[in-house]
Design a protein around this motif. Structure first.
Motif, mmCIF file in Angstrom:
data_model
loop_
_atom_site.group_PDB
_atom_site.id
_atom_site.type_symbol
_atom_site.label_atom_id
_atom_site.label_comp_id
_atom_site.label_asym_id
_atom_site.label_seq_id
_atom_site.Cartn_x
_atom_site.Cartn_y
_atom_site.Cartn_z
ATOM 1 N N VAL A 22 40.510 51.352 83.254
ATOM 2 C CA VAL A 22 40.643 52.454 84.193
ATOM 3 C C VAL A 22 40.367 51.909 85.581
ATOM 4 N N VAL A 23 41.240 52.246 86.514
ATOM 5 C CA VAL A 23 41.048 51.872 87.909
ATOM 6 C C VAL A 23 40.720 53.152 88.659
ATOM 7 N N LYS A 24 39.535 53.179 89.271
ATOM 8 C CA LYS A 24 39.091 54.352 90.028
ATOM 9 C C LYS A 24 38.955 53.944 91.483
ATOM 10 N N SER A 25 39.409 54.780 92.385
ATOM 11 C CA SER A 25 39.243 54.464 93.797
ATOM 12 C C SER A 25 38.722 55.679 94.544
ATOM 13 N N THR B 211 36.654 56.736 79.863
ATOM 14 C CA THR B 211 36.651 58.025 80.539
ATOM 15 C C THR B 211 37.584 57.968 81.738
ATOM 16 N N VAL B 212 38.520 58.896 81.791
ATOM 17 C CA VAL B 212 39.424 58.971 82.933
ATOM 18 C C VAL B 212 39.239 60.301 83.638
ATOM 19 N N GLU B 213 39.477 60.264 84.932
ATOM 20 C CA GLU B 213 39.387 61.465 85.757
ATOM 21 C C GLU B 213 40.696 61.613 86.517
ATOM 22 N N PRO B 214 40.984 62.822 86.992
ATOM 23 C CA PRO B 214 42.220 63.002 87.775
ATOM 24 C C PRO B 214 42.284 61.994 88.919
#
Length: 93
Positions: A56-59, A13-16
């Motif tokens: 996925v890298v989320k910050s 799952t990716v987000e903007p």
């Protein structure tokens, strides 16, 4: 309900604003990468060689989360390499 076996299909799952990592040295043209990045609202699209299927890298501020999917065999190989690295003596430490 029938049992099923996990296949090579993975869901990430990716987000903007996320960074999408595609493994196995996937080849995207600059145009394809730019279109995918734009359509998904990604901060970046990276391709890497090696065992990672998708990542996925989320910050959020200073918190960074990395979610990675790999095949079970690749996961075992990476874990073994980490164990070997941790066990190596490091110059008197």
């Amino acid at each position: 309900m029938a049992d099923f076996e996990v296949t090579s299909h993975r869901v990430v799952t990716v987000e903007p604003g996320d960074v999408l990592v595609v493994g196995h040295g996937a080849q995207f043209s600059a145009e394809e990468a730019a279109k995918l990045k734009e359509r998904l609202g990604l901060a970046a699209l990276l391709t890497v060689p090696g065992p990672v299927d998708l990542g996925v890298v989320k910050s959020a501020g200073q918190d960074v989360t990395v979610d990675v999917t790999m095949s079970p065999d690749a996961t075992k190989a990476v874990a073994e390499e980490i164990k070997r690295t941790v066990r190596r003596p490091r110059g008197g430490q």
